[in-house]
Scaffold this motif. Structure first.
Motif, short mmCIF file in Angstrom:
data_model
loop_
_atom_site.label_atom_id
_atom_site.label_comp_id
_atom_site.label_asym_id
_atom_site.label_seq_id
_atom_site.Cartn_x
_atom_site.Cartn_y
_atom_site.Cartn_z
N ASP A 179 -25.53 63.19 -73.22
CA ASP A 179 -24.76 64.13 -72.40
C ASP A 179 -25.51 64.46 -71.11
OD1 ASP A 179 -22.80 64.24 -74.34
OD2 ASP A 179 -23.70 65.98 -75.34
N GLY A 180 -24.76 64.76 -70.06
CA GLY A 180 -25.36 65.22 -68.81
C GLY A 180 -25.81 64.12 -67.87
N VAL A 181 -25.38 62.89 -68.12
CA VAL A 181 -25.78 61.79 -67.25
C VAL A 181 -25.00 61.85 -65.94
CG1 VAL A 181 -25.82 59.28 -66.97
CG2 VAL A 181 -26.33 60.29 -69.21
N THR A 182 -25.73 61.83 -64.81
CA THR A 182 -25.11 61.70 -63.50
C THR A 182 -25.90 60.68 -62.70
OG1 THR A 182 -26.41 63.52 -62.57
CG2 THR A 182 -24.23 64.07 -63.44
N TYR A 183 -25.26 60.11 -61.67
CA TYR A 183 -25.90 59.06 -60.89
C TYR A 183 -26.04 59.48 -59.43
CZ TYR A 183 -25.61 56.03 -64.90
OH TYR A 183 -25.77 55.49 -66.16
N ALA A 184 -27.22 59.24 -58.89
CA ALA A 184 -27.54 59.59 -57.51
C ALA A 184 -27.44 58.34 -56.65
CB ALA A 184 -28.96 60.17 -57.44
N ALA A 185 -26.23 58.09 -56.17
CA ALA A 185 -26.00 56.89 -55.38
C ALA A 185 -26.84 56.89 -54.10
CB ALA A 185 -24.52 56.79 -55.01
N LYS A 186 -27.16 55.71 -53.63
CA LYS A 186 -27.90 55.55 -52.38
C LYS A 186 -27.15 56.24 -51.24
CE LYS A 186 -29.85 51.91 -49.42
NZ LYS A 186 -29.98 50.42 -49.24
N ILE A 187 -27.89 56.85 -50.33
CA ILE A 187 -27.28 57.57 -49.22
C ILE A 187 -26.70 56.59 -48.20
CG2 ILE A 187 -27.71 59.13 -47.28
CD1 ILE A 187 -27.80 60.46 -50.05
N ASP A 188 -25.45 56.83 -47.85
CA ASP A 188 -24.79 56.09 -46.78
C ASP A 188 -24.83 56.96 -45.53
OD1 ASP A 188 -22.82 55.06 -44.97
OD2 ASP A 188 -21.85 54.03 -46.63
N LYS A 189 -25.22 56.38 -44.41
CA LYS A 189 -25.36 57.16 -43.17
C LYS A 189 -24.06 57.87 -42.79
CE LYS A 189 -27.46 56.85 -38.59
NZ LYS A 189 -28.07 55.95 -37.57
N ALA A 190 -22.93 57.29 -43.16
CA ALA A 190 -21.64 57.90 -42.83
C ALA A 190 -21.46 59.26 -43.51
CB ALA A 190 -20.50 56.97 -43.22
N GLU A 191 -22.19 59.50 -44.62
CA GLU A 191 -22.08 60.78 -45.32
C GLU A 191 -22.60 61.93 -44.49
OE1 GLU A 191 -23.01 60.80 -49.69
OE2 GLU A 191 -23.95 58.90 -49.16
N ALA A 192 -23.41 61.63 -43.47
CA ALA A 192 -24.00 62.69 -42.65
C ALA A 192 -23.04 63.23 -41.59
CB ALA A 192 -25.27 62.16 -41.97
N GLN A 193 -21.88 62.63 -41.45
CA GLN A 193 -20.92 63.09 -40.46
C GLN A 193 -20.22 64.35 -40.96
OE1 GLN A 193 -18.37 59.74 -39.72
NE2 GLN A 193 -20.05 58.43 -39.01
N ILE A 194 -20.34 65.41 -40.19
CA ILE A 194 -19.79 66.70 -40.61
C ILE A 194 -18.27 66.71 -40.46
CG2 ILE A 194 -19.72 69.17 -40.11
CD1 ILE A 194 -22.65 68.95 -39.21
N GLN A 195 -17.60 67.08 -41.53
CA GLN A 195 -16.16 67.30 -41.52
C GLN A 195 -15.95 68.82 -41.58
OE1 GLN A 195 -14.23 64.64 -41.05
NE2 GLN A 195 -15.98 63.24 -41.25
N TRP A 196 -15.54 69.40 -40.48
CA TRP A 196 -15.50 70.86 -40.38
C TRP A 196 -14.42 71.49 -41.25
CZ3 TRP A 196 -19.58 73.11 -38.56
CH2 TRP A 196 -20.42 72.42 -37.67
N GLN A 197 -13.51 70.67 -41.81
CA GLN A 197 -12.51 71.22 -42.72
C GLN A 197 -13.12 71.61 -44.06
OE1 GLN A 197 -12.27 68.34 -41.07
NE2 GLN A 197 -10.54 68.61 -39.66
N ARG A 198 -14.33 71.14 -44.32
CA ARG A 198 -15.00 71.50 -45.57
C ARG A 198 -15.54 72.93 -45.47
NH1 ARG A 198 -19.14 66.80 -46.86
NH2 ARG A 198 -19.13 67.78 -48.92
#
Length: 241
Positions: free
Chosen positions: A124-143
């Motif tokens: 139980d409790g397994v989660t995966y830390a996927a490799k960082i994609d540079k596109a994830e750093a783009q701020i979406q202000w609707q969040r």
């Protein structure tokens, strides 16, 4: 014979290697991995960043025996570390590193003396830390402001959370979520609500993000007060890259 075989090590310590180790190395040596999370949470390439993005309050270091699976090996030791409100990926990494080094030294001593005991990772409790994609750093202000503040901290020092200001890249080095004033409802996400030496307040999908330190492309990072000496933000609306 590999270079490792040539020195006949009692154990091989691996940390942040970035690739799966395969046979025959796996079965021919005692391979120990120092992983910066409390396994089985955040197996994979980017456990520090993923913990920050998820808003975890606790993380840590786990020492495990390596096997063919991705961070699935039996655990020999672990140590918990609290994630502070202002932790970035860098500051958290720098606090985990000495904890891991000490824990590895104790584990090696335990293996040498025969006192070390291993335990299988729970199912139980397994989660995966996927490799960082540079596109994830783009701020979406609707969040939400809270989500964006985590994004800023998780991607400092790389790849750095960013937005657009007058068509230029604007990197956010430090920010915090603050309470929303009543007039937030009149402005769309990305709009600058106020800009003072204390910070630049930007409307988000929910809440307000106060930018504390920022950097235009080709320039050095500046505290908000210094940035505002050279830039006017009246009526500004930041946009996604």
């Amino acid at each position: 014979m590999t270079a490792i075989d040539a020195v006949h090590p009692d154990a091989v310590v691996v940390c942040a290697f970035g690739a799966l180790i395969k046979e025959p190395l796996l079965s021919s040596h005692e391979l120990l991995n120092m992983h910066p999370s409390l396994l089985p949470r955040w197996r994979g390439a980017a456990p520090i960043q993923r913990a920050l993005l998820a808003g975890d309050s606790i993380t840590g270091v786990t020492i495990m025996r390596m096997e063919a699976g991705l961070d699935t090996g039996p655990m020999l030791a672990s140590s918990r570390v609290r994630i502070e409100a202002k932790d970035t990926a860098k500051t958290l990494h720098d606090r985990l590193a000495p904890v891991g080094a000490q824990l590895m030294a104790e584990t090696l001593e335990g293996l040498h003396s025969g006192r070390a005991r291993e335990a299988a990772q729970p199912a139980d409790g397994v989660t995966y830390a996927a490799k960082i994609d540079k596109a994830e750093a783009q701020i979406q202000w609707q969040r939400s402001a809270e989500e964006i503040s985590r994004q800023v901290r998780a991607f400092n020092p790389w790849p750095m959370a960013e937005t657009r200001f007058n068509g230029e890249q604007l990197r956010i080095w430090a920010a915090e979520a603050i309470e929303s004033p009543a007039l937030q409802g009149t402005a769309s996400p990305g709009s600058v609500l106020t800009a003072t030496p204390e910070g630049i307040d930007v409307v988000c999908g929910s809440g307000i993000l106060r930018i504390l330190n920022l950097q235009l492309a080709g320039r050095k990072p500046l505290p908000a007060a210094e940035f505002l000496r050279g830039q006017r933000l009246d009526g500004t609306r930041f946009s996604a890259p």
